[in-house]
Design a protein around this motif. Structure first.
Motif, short mmCIF file in Angstrom:
data_model
loop_
_atom_site.label_atom_id
_atom_site.label_comp_id
_atom_site.label_asym_id
_atom_site.label_seq_id
_atom_site.Cartn_x
_atom_site.Cartn_y
_atom_site.Cartn_z
N VAL A 119 0.84 -1.21 0.00
CA VAL A 119 0.00 0.00 0.00
C VAL A 119 0.86 1.25 0.00
O VAL A 119 1.79 1.40 0.80
N ASP A 120 0.55 2.17 -0.90
CA ASP A 120 1.23 3.46 -0.99
C ASP A 120 0.39 4.50 -0.24
O ASP A 120 -0.74 4.79 -0.63
N LEU A 121 0.96 5.06 0.82
CA LEU A 121 0.21 6.01 1.66
C LEU A 121 0.56 7.46 1.37
O LEU A 121 0.13 8.35 2.11
N TRP A 146 -4.55 6.32 3.89
CA TRP A 146 -5.41 5.17 4.15
C TRP A 146 -6.86 5.47 3.76
O TRP A 146 -7.52 4.64 3.12
N THR A 148 -8.03 7.51 1.57
CA THR A 148 -8.16 7.51 0.11
C THR A 148 -8.11 6.09 -0.42
O THR A 148 -8.90 5.70 -1.30
N TYR A 149 -7.21 5.28 0.11
CA TYR A 149 -7.05 3.90 -0.35
C TYR A 149 -8.33 3.10 -0.14
O TYR A 149 -8.73 2.29 -1.00
N GLN A 152 -11.87 2.79 -2.58
CA GLN A 152 -12.11 1.95 -3.76
C GLN A 152 -13.47 1.28 -3.64
O GLN A 152 -14.00 1.09 -2.54
N ASP A 159 -8.18 -5.95 2.68
CA ASP A 159 -8.35 -4.51 2.79
C ASP A 159 -9.43 -4.15 3.82
O ASP A 159 -9.30 -3.16 4.55
#
Length: 385
Positions: A119-121, A146, A148-149, A152, A159
């Motif tokens: 995961v890119d934070l 987080w 924003t992630y 989805q 997740d």
């Protein structure tokens, strides 16, 4: 059906009396940490897993269906599934599903570690400076990453687990949380209240590694072994008003164990405002019940009992926990008796689980030891058939 004459004065709640056999005992342990580790997610006004476990062991047979119409953090559902039963849960606040569903079908630690590494934070957009009273700027940017992630469309089970853990670790009173020292995690302080806490304690937020804390909490939750049949994805989880759950078939439930909203005791929306912001949850005003009069409470609960009468099997039982309200000046078990009788139930027993306790509160840096009695008051109901 038996006929029972009722007299109930809403200005004098103790004027209504139904003679129900009453038992007072310590039915389950007073130890706060006894229970499966998967339960250890904080939520306002939740009961310990030993409460539903007692009634599950007493009333359920193999493969029973257990339902909680006010599921909160999912204690009843998780305990029922640990005992091998099928579960149904409902709560008007979608946050309840966020906190419950991932723990009914958890991922492996290996999958959690792998996803955390992927995961890119990074988050370079604007952030709310008011939240600096809780978080170091670098931590807050990770939290926005987080948030924003998790926006989805559909989260897989890994997740969903990460979202549940991150949500539960936002604020608290130890270095295991993303925030500076604040109220316990089931009570989100307001921005102004947190400023006062910071001033009083002469503190400023320090950086917290959110990925490391998520992994740490995951290991804590998954440290106990699960029964072989625990892992399943057939739970029915709803976000309906508890008096209108048409997705649940007629006479399909064997046992209901629940604790309803008490009289103006808990503001679930305010207490969870930061968690709801993080998860992108907005609830229409008034949908979460905040009942201030006994008359309104009885009216709402009568509607709930009518619906529970529909979904409960003729042989089913309800364990309805009402705790202590307004320091014992209002006996909600009397109100439960009235509401349930009006819906066609018979109050079978009042069980009072009394526990001696010593409470230590140091939320404000002050140790306050008070000995006393903590009681759960549970009305056992059956259908009048």
């Amino acid at each position: 059906m038996a006929t029972i004459q009722l007299a109930f004065d809403f200005n004098r709640p103790d004027s209504f009396t139904v003679h129900i056999p009453t038992e007072v005992d310590e039915y389950w342990t007073a130890k706060q940490r006894v229970g499966h580790s998967i339960h250890e997610i904080s939520y306002r006004a939740c009961y310990k897993p030993q409460l539903p476990a007692y009634f599950i062991n007493k009333y359920c047979k193999k493969g029973s269906v257990v339902y909680d119409p006010f599921m909160g953090r999912g204690t009843t559902l998780i305990e029922a599934q640990l005992h091998g039963h099928k579960v149904i849960g409902n709560d008007i606040n979608p946050l309840s599903i966020t906190l419950t569903s991932p723990r009914l079908n958890p991922p492996t630690l290996a999958d959690i570690e792998k996803r955390l590494s992927e995961v890119d934070l990074s988050f370079d957009d604007n952030i709310d400076p008011d939240l600096f009273v809780f978080f170091h700027e670098d931590t807050l940017r990770e939290i926005y990453g987080w948030r924003t992630y998790f926006q989805q469309e559909k989260l897989d089970k890994v997740d969903a687990w990460l979202q549940m853990i991150a949500c539960s670790r936002l604020t608290g009173h130890s270095t295991g949380f993303f925030s500076v020292f604040t109220l316990p995690p089931n009570l989100a302080a307001s921005v102004n209240s947190q400023r006062k806490i910071n001033e009083r304690r002469n503190q400023i937020p320090e950086y917290r590694d959110t990925k490391a804390l998520i992994l740490r909490k995951s290991k804590q939750l998954l440290r106990h072994e699960f029964p072989n049949n625990y892992y399943r994805d057939d739970a029915l989880l709803l976000t309906e008003s508890a008096d209108n759950t048409q997705q649940i078939p007629d006479e399909s439930v064997d046992l209901v164990v629940t604790s309803p909203p008490f009289l103006d005791t808990v503001d679930y929306e305010q207490d969870n405002w930061l968690r709801m912001w993080f998860c992108g949850i907005e609830i229409e005003s008034g949908k979460i019940w905040q009942l201030k009069s006994l008359e309104d409470w009885v009216d709402r609960m009568t509607g709930v009992f009518v619906e529970l009468y529909r979904v409960l099997k003729s042989t089913g039982k309800i364990a309805f926990e009402v705790g202590e309200v307004r320091k014992g000046t209002v006996l909600l078990e009397n109100a439960v008796a009235k509401a349930s009788l009006d819906a066609g139930f018979l109050p079978e027993m009042l069980m009072i689980n009394a526990q001696d306790f010593t409470k230590t509160a140091n939320c404000w840096g002050v140790s306050n030891n008070n000995k006393g009695t903590n009681s759960n008051r549970i009305v056992i109901l059956k259908k009048d058939v």
